[in-house]
Design an enzyme around this catalytic site. Structure first.
Site, mmCIF file in Angstrom:
data_model
loop_
_atom_site.group_PDB
_atom_site.id
_atom_site.type_symbol
_atom_site.label_atom_id
_atom_site.label_comp_id
_atom_site.label_asym_id
_atom_site.label_seq_id
_atom_site.Cartn_x
_atom_site.Cartn_y
_atom_site.Cartn_z
ATOM 1 N N ASN A 6 0.873 -1.178 0.000
ATOM 2 C CA ASN A 6 0.000 0.000 0.000
ATOM 3 C C ASN A 6 0.907 1.223 0.000
ATOM 4 O O ASN A 6 1.514 1.544 1.016
ATOM 5 C CB ASN A 6 -0.887 -0.042 1.257
ATOM 6 C CG ASN A 6 -1.734 1.207 1.401
ATOM 7 O OD1 ASN A 6 -1.775 2.050 0.514
ATOM 8 N ND2 ASN A 6 -2.410 1.321 2.536
ATOM 9 N N TRP A 7 0.979 1.864 -1.146
ATOM 10 C CA TRP A 7 1.908 3.005 -1.279
ATOM 11 C C TRP A 7 1.354 4.267 -0.620
ATOM 12 O O TRP A 7 2.045 5.261 -0.524
ATOM 13 C CB TRP A 7 2.209 3.283 -2.753
ATOM 14 C CG TRP A 7 2.960 2.184 -3.463
ATOM 15 C CD1 TRP A 7 3.307 0.951 -2.969
ATOM 16 C CD2 TRP A 7 3.463 2.215 -4.814
ATOM 17 N NE1 TRP A 7 3.990 0.225 -3.919
ATOM 18 C CE2 TRP A 7 4.096 0.982 -5.062
ATOM 19 C CE3 TRP A 7 3.435 3.170 -5.831
ATOM 20 C CZ2 TRP A 7 4.691 0.671 -6.294
ATOM 21 C CZ3 TRP A 7 4.021 2.862 -7.056
ATOM 22 C CH2 TRP A 7 4.650 1.628 -7.278
ATOM 23 N N LYS A 8 0.081 4.230 -0.250
ATOM 24 C CA LYS A 8 -0.585 5.391 0.368
ATOM 25 C C LYS A 8 -0.413 6.623 -0.529
ATOM 26 O O LYS A 8 -0.355 6.473 -1.747
ATOM 27 C CB LYS A 8 -0.066 5.596 1.798
ATOM 28 C CG LYS A 8 -0.194 4.307 2.621
ATOM 29 C CD LYS A 8 -0.012 4.496 4.098
ATOM 30 C CE LYS A 8 -0.168 3.146 4.797
ATOM 31 N NZ LYS A 8 -0.100 3.250 6.244
ATOM 32 N N HIS A 93 -9.426 1.133 5.019
ATOM 33 C CA HIS A 93 -8.153 1.321 5.739
ATOM 34 C C HIS A 93 -8.400 2.272 6.913
ATOM 35 O O HIS A 93 -9.201 3.210 6.803
ATOM 36 C CB HIS A 93 -7.101 1.885 4.780
ATOM 37 C CG HIS A 93 -5.732 1.851 5.360
ATOM 38 N ND1 HIS A 93 -5.306 2.759 6.309
ATOM 39 C CD2 HIS A 93 -4.697 0.997 5.155
ATOM 40 C CE1 HIS A 93 -4.069 2.460 6.660
ATOM 41 N NE2 HIS A 93 -3.665 1.403 5.983
ATOM 42 N N GLU A 95 -6.805 4.668 7.968
ATOM 43 C CA GLU A 95 -6.578 6.084 7.655
ATOM 44 C C GLU A 95 -7.805 6.692 6.986
ATOM 45 O O GLU A 95 -8.106 7.865 7.187
ATOM 46 C CB GLU A 95 -5.311 6.226 6.786
ATOM 47 C CG GLU A 95 -4.065 5.986 7.635
ATOM 48 C CD GLU A 95 -2.873 5.406 6.891
ATOM 49 O OE1 GLU A 95 -2.864 5.386 5.653
ATOM 50 O OE2 GLU A 95 -1.926 4.965 7.579
ATOM 51 N N GLU A 163 -4.986 -4.813 10.640
ATOM 52 C CA GLU A 163 -3.954 -3.795 10.835
ATOM 53 C C GLU A 163 -4.246 -3.025 12.122
ATOM 54 O O GLU A 163 -5.086 -2.113 12.113
ATOM 55 C CB GLU A 163 -3.957 -2.812 9.658
ATOM 56 C CG GLU A 163 -3.727 -3.448 8.314
ATOM 57 C CD GLU A 163 -3.212 -2.450 7.279
ATOM 58 O OE1 GLU A 163 -2.178 -2.738 6.678
ATOM 59 O OE2 GLU A 163 -3.821 -1.385 7.109
ATOM 60 N N GLY A 169 2.992 2.351 10.823
ATOM 61 C CA GLY A 169 4.010 3.387 10.696
ATOM 62 C C GLY A 169 4.741 3.723 11.981
ATOM 63 O O GLY A 169 5.424 4.743 12.061
ATOM 64 N N SER A 209 3.739 -2.068 10.369
ATOM 65 C CA SER A 209 5.184 -2.147 10.606
ATOM 66 C C SER A 209 5.803 -3.489 10.204
ATOM 67 O O SER A 209 6.710 -3.979 10.877
ATOM 68 C CB SER A 209 5.517 -1.809 12.064
ATOM 69 O OG SER A 209 5.164 -0.461 12.343
ATOM 70 N N GLY A 230 3.008 -1.050 4.257
ATOM 71 C CA GLY A 230 3.005 0.376 3.936
ATOM 72 C C GLY A 230 4.410 0.848 3.620
ATOM 73 O O GLY A 230 4.929 0.638 2.523
ATOM 74 N N GLY A 231 5.066 1.459 4.602
ATOM 75 C CA GLY A 231 6.386 2.080 4.407
ATOM 76 C C GLY A 231 7.398 1.206 3.687
ATOM 77 O O GLY A 231 8.073 1.668 2.747
HETATM 78 P P1 13P Z 1 3.255 0.411 7.667
HETATM 79 O O1 13P Z 1 3.775 -0.861 7.031
HETATM 80 O O2 13P Z 1 3.953 1.647 7.161
HETATM 81 O O3 13P Z 1 3.177 0.318 9.142
HETATM 82 O O4 13P Z 1 1.735 0.599 7.128
HETATM 83 C C1 13P Z 1 0.862 -0.466 7.205
HETATM 84 C C2 13P Z 1 -0.358 -0.121 6.448
HETATM 85 O O5 13P Z 1 -1.102 0.756 6.837
HETATM 86 C C3 13P Z 1 -0.631 -0.872 5.212
HETATM 87 O O6 13P Z 1 -1.905 -0.647 4.751
#
Ligand code: 13P
Length: 250
Positions: A6-8, A93, A95, A163, A169, A209, A230-231
């Site tokens: 997920n590149w956000k 998600h 977010e 998640e 993050g 993470s 994510g990251g």
């Molecule tokens: P991180 O891997 O950056 O913690 O993010 C997880 C995430 O929200 C994937 O959708």
């Protein structure tokens, strides 16, 4: 095993194309048995689709509207995503639940529309730190699964991603037994809704993470069928190392 990135809200054209090309060539070079998915922002979907050509990496989006088309300024419909070559869409998600006040009922409606458009869905759930500290994790996650799961959910069109909000993050992760507890409960809720066989086949990803250093432990756990990253999905070396540490290379 599914490895999804997920590149956000990250990446301009050149970065996105480079990252996609690096992932595509790494996937092509070595035989890997994972199902790979990358979910760039809307603006990069077409470019990334082109950059992934010939590689077994599916394209996903990060959200969609409930409607096929119409007067919804700024929104993107599932039919449009399908038209661009998307196979998946992430829905619910944390977010989006936080930033855009998305409810589980809305997530469910979006998922049904996405399925009607021929997309598969990755439906996210997870507790906040306050909910975990109050001992409500299992209740919160169970309720989110029950209320977000579309009526037409089956293993072939729906993936669940657990998640924990506090792990996203932050570099913090739940313990192995905490992850196993939630995943087992998600499987139980799915079984009650879909029957044991279908629920057994549905993928339940862990996200929050995930890094090359913890992927091996996380992805070997009971009822963990992959990761939503994510990251670490923004660096091809880390993304591929997570897949390798999950045993995806043969
Ligand atoms: P991180 O891997 O950056 O913690 O993010 C997880 C995430 O929200 C994937 O959708």
């Amino acid at each position: 095993m599914m490895i999804a990135g997920n590149w956000k809200m990250n990446g301009l054209s050149a970065d996105g194309v480079n990252l996609a090309k690096e992932i595509a060539s790494a996937v092509k070079e070595t035989k890997r048995t994972c199902e790979f998915v990358v979910c760039p922002p809307f603006t990069l979907l077409s470019l990334v689709k082109k950059a992934l050509r010939g590689a077994k990496v599916a394209l996903g989006a990060q959200d969609c509207h409930t409607a096929e088309k119409g007067a919804h300024t700024g929104d993107i419909s599932p039919v449009m995503l399908k038209d661009l070559g998307c196979e998946y869409v992430i829905l619910g998600h944390s977010e989006r639940r936080a930033d855009h006040h998305e409810t589980s009922a809305l997530v469910k409606t979006k998922a049904e529309s996405a399925h009607n458009a021929g997309l598969k869905t990755i439906i996210c759930i997870g507790e906040t730190l306050a909910q975990r500290e109050a001992g409500k994790t299992i209740d919160v996650c169970s309720k989110q699964v029950r209320e977000s799961l579309p009526n037409d959910a089956k293993a072939g069109n729906t993936v669940i991603a657990y998640e924990p909000v506090w792990a996203i993050g932050t570099g913090k992760t739940p313990t192995a037994s905490e992850v196993e507890e939630v995943h087992a409960q998600v499987r139980k809720v799915l079984s009650a809704k879909l029957g044991k066989t279908e629920a057994g086949k549905m993928r339940i990803l862990y996200g929050g993470s995930v890094k090359p250093s913890n992927a091996k432990e996380m992805l070997a756990l009971e009822d963990v069928d992959g990761a939503l990253i994510g990251g670490a999905s923004l660096k091809s070396a880390d993304f591929m190392a997570i897949a390798d540490n999950a045993g995806c290379r043969c």
